[in-house]
Design an enzyme around this catalytic site. Sequence first.
Site, PDB file in Angstrom:
ATOM      1  N   ASP A 505      21.850 -24.654   2.884  1.00  7.15           N
ATOM      2  CA  ASP A 505      22.511 -25.791   2.265  1.00  7.15           C
ATOM      3  C   ASP A 505      23.184 -26.695   3.291  1.00  7.15           C
ATOM      4  O   ASP A 505      24.181 -26.324   3.911  1.00  7.15           O
ATOM      5  CB  ASP A 505      23.554 -25.269   1.268  1.00  7.15           C
ATOM      6  CG  ASP A 505      24.185 -26.373   0.446  1.00  7.15           C
ATOM      7  OD1 ASP A 505      23.683 -27.511   0.496  1.00  7.15           O
ATOM      8  OD2 ASP A 505      25.167 -26.096  -0.250  1.00  7.15           O
ATOM      9  N   ASP A 714      20.442 -35.695   2.767  1.00 10.32           N
ATOM     10  CA  ASP A 714      20.550 -34.330   2.249  1.00 10.32           C
ATOM     11  C   ASP A 714      19.170 -33.783   1.909  1.00 10.32           C
ATOM     12  O   ASP A 714      18.431 -34.379   1.122  1.00 10.32           O
ATOM     13  CB  ASP A 714      21.443 -34.327   0.996  1.00 10.32           C
ATOM     14  CG  ASP A 714      21.617 -32.948   0.424  1.00 10.32           C
ATOM     15  OD1 ASP A 714      21.442 -32.787  -0.802  1.00 10.32           O
ATOM     16  OD2 ASP A 714      21.901 -32.001   1.188  1.00 10.32           O
TER      17      ASP A 714
END
Length: 831
Positions: A505, A714
């Site tokens: 992540d 992201d």
Amino acid sequence: MVTPNQAILTTMAAIVLAILALSTLCSIEAQKGGFSVELFHRDSINSPFYNPLETTSDRVTNALRRSFNRVHRFKTNSVPTTAAESDLTADSGEYLMKISLGTPRFDIVAIADTGSDLIWTQCKPCSQCFKQDAPFFDPSKSSTYRKISCSASQCIDLERTSCSTDHSCQYAVSYGDSSFSDGDLAADTLTLASITGRPVTFPKTVIGCGTSNGGTFDEKTSGIIGLGGGQVSLISQLRTSVAGKFSYCLLPISQAGNSSKINFGSNAIVSGPGVVSTPLVKKSPDTFYFLTLEAITVGTKRIKFTGSSLGSEEGNIIIDSGTTLTLLPSDFYSEVESAMTSQISAKRIEGPEGLSLCYNAKDEFKIPDVTVHFTNADMKLKPLNTFIRVSDTAICFSFSSLDDVAIYGNLSQMDFLIGYDTQKQTVSVELIHRDSIKSPFYNPFETTFDRVTNAFRRSFSRVHRFYPNSITTTEANPDIIVNTGEYLMNISLGTPSFSVVALADTGSDLIWTQCSPCSQCFKQDAPLFDPTKSSTYRKMSCSSNSCENIQGGTCASPTDTSCIYSVTYGDNSFSKGDIAYDTLTLGSTTGQAVALPDTIIGCGNNNAGTFSGKASGIIGLGGGEISLINQLGSPINGKFSYCLLPMTQIGKSSKMNFGSNAIVSGPGTVSTPLIEKSPNTFYFLTLKAISVGTQRIEFKGSSLGTDEGNIVIDSGTTLTLIPSDFYSQLESAMDSQFNGIRAQGPQGFNLCYVAIHEFEAPEVTVHFANADVKLKTLNTFVKVDDTTACFAFSPAQNIAIYGNLAQMNFLIGYDTKSQAVSFKPTDCSKN
């Protein structure tokens, strides 16, 4: 959120909305028969949440934040009762009710929630409870408390119940924002205050006695009073006493020092001049109260409502006392806003996030009349219903867009007496893609449409996360698997090495996994990591600097000086446990594993939220001090890279590279500055503009900033999400240059075309500072089924995130030392 295409049941109900002034309605006393419960606004001086230091702007901004958070919930007697009342206070866009449980009576304050059914409170003893200021209810001290047998109808009829070893019924409820409660299903006496001063009791009320609870609850509350339409809600359990009737009258926010009532039974009958009624449509889930919105008129302009994710005809909107704004699908909202702006002669100004139409409050201007046309009921709203003062200088339109959901919020309901009659049915008023056959998430029964729709649902859920060595490591290349819009990494922990699959992540820092023993863990397919079996595992002292720098890092207890952590993510998932050192092992390009001794990890023994059973925790790849990137230190010199395969190549994999292997250079490479901002977890870039064909559209910024660092890159977000105003210009430019037939796509996609054959879309260039990234059709359109392709950009309030579809078939390198991100067009299947 309520899912679309839910079958409409044949039963209908109606909602009666009394269109009268506050002086004649919200301040009225109870009539004979029935009972009334006092309602306090969250910001009332009578509220336990009252904060005298908050300004009007603070209160409004907080209310809007709570309102948007609440949207996730719509994704799951023998005694006379003629004079009961109970205090109610708004919390998190909901209301708090003061009630009593047990014999003798034990006072509690719980959320009165029209979006849920079960009545539950935290109970002693509690294995896992959220922090609560008041004492816990102790069932052993109530002479009328009885556990319900798991063979009883109340247990059988309630979803997600199970049988304990003593054959008592265990319940488990979870809400759309990942809050939850687990515990014993029981029956006890529930008592409400009354307008006569004489309490009214309801014996054998089914309640939940929660012994494992977590999520977004505030310490001022102890649980939930379910006021929904389901069988175990307070309304349904009191059905014979109140004949299925209840009503409320919500005061304007400006009158936060006063209170109003929620009425039950004959007190809840709404009648007289000005009353209109609309059918209440029974749909699944029966918890929510569905109405049918036909149109909204602004001034003289009537705008027809074509439906939402809840339905295109009957039952297309939810009425909810707990949501602040009225939320509408983006396309419909745009028409309503346009009609409003065309009839107001005043200067627009910037408002808080979530409110796109604001004006200077010091300007004098007339607000057009707004009429909400429900079936058989036209509700004429006043300015106090349609505009809200957010500061001394700004007032904003109290309607907003949010994906495809439709909720009629409490600002629109203020100064109306709204009565529900549920009996007459009237209511008044590797990188391996997640879907690869190599992935543990692979489902051979899913269609392309299923996979794409699920990916974008996860993508929008993820947006909540952004509102806030001695050995050579250059050859480490762990496999990564996509999950819930993020990637899974295969790593090993401990000595001997223990394999785990965790979320890789870029939006978090701590590396943690679920550990044994676990007091409260989410379901996990693989075995839990057992630190007692690792010879290299050792707990960190809470006196160390590393403990102080970790979120929630503190001493375990006055007598236990080991470091514990507590991390919470933007979607309210969380992990708590021990901070420790252990060896982390990655695969490598040479086939020889690379071991990283004394890596700081979290050993989670209390974890919950939106995690999948296929993963055991998180590998933090963010920019913070304890992320894997920073712990790898000098051997990788702050460098890592990845190359994301197109979604169509689900049978292949690619790698994440570290150190010298991660340098991105050569023909076609462009680089843009990486901007240091808070929080340092995220990777901020500067977006200057986006060009569609030859039309360049300047980017004016987002909630992240107007100049440098105005967008986050992201790898875990699927779509590229941009502010609504900027998106509208981008979509218009694309549509004007695309020679295709428009088609209907899944929720979250505004621009779709018929795509039976391959097609080339207009070229899109993303202009970052010093770097023009030219996207191909595979980056800008995604095939959602065999005949439809949709634009891979989407509006999301005022956030800006550069998603992974736009990154596919680019080798993307991060250099956190030189503060740069590089893009190189690459065939990732060959990388």
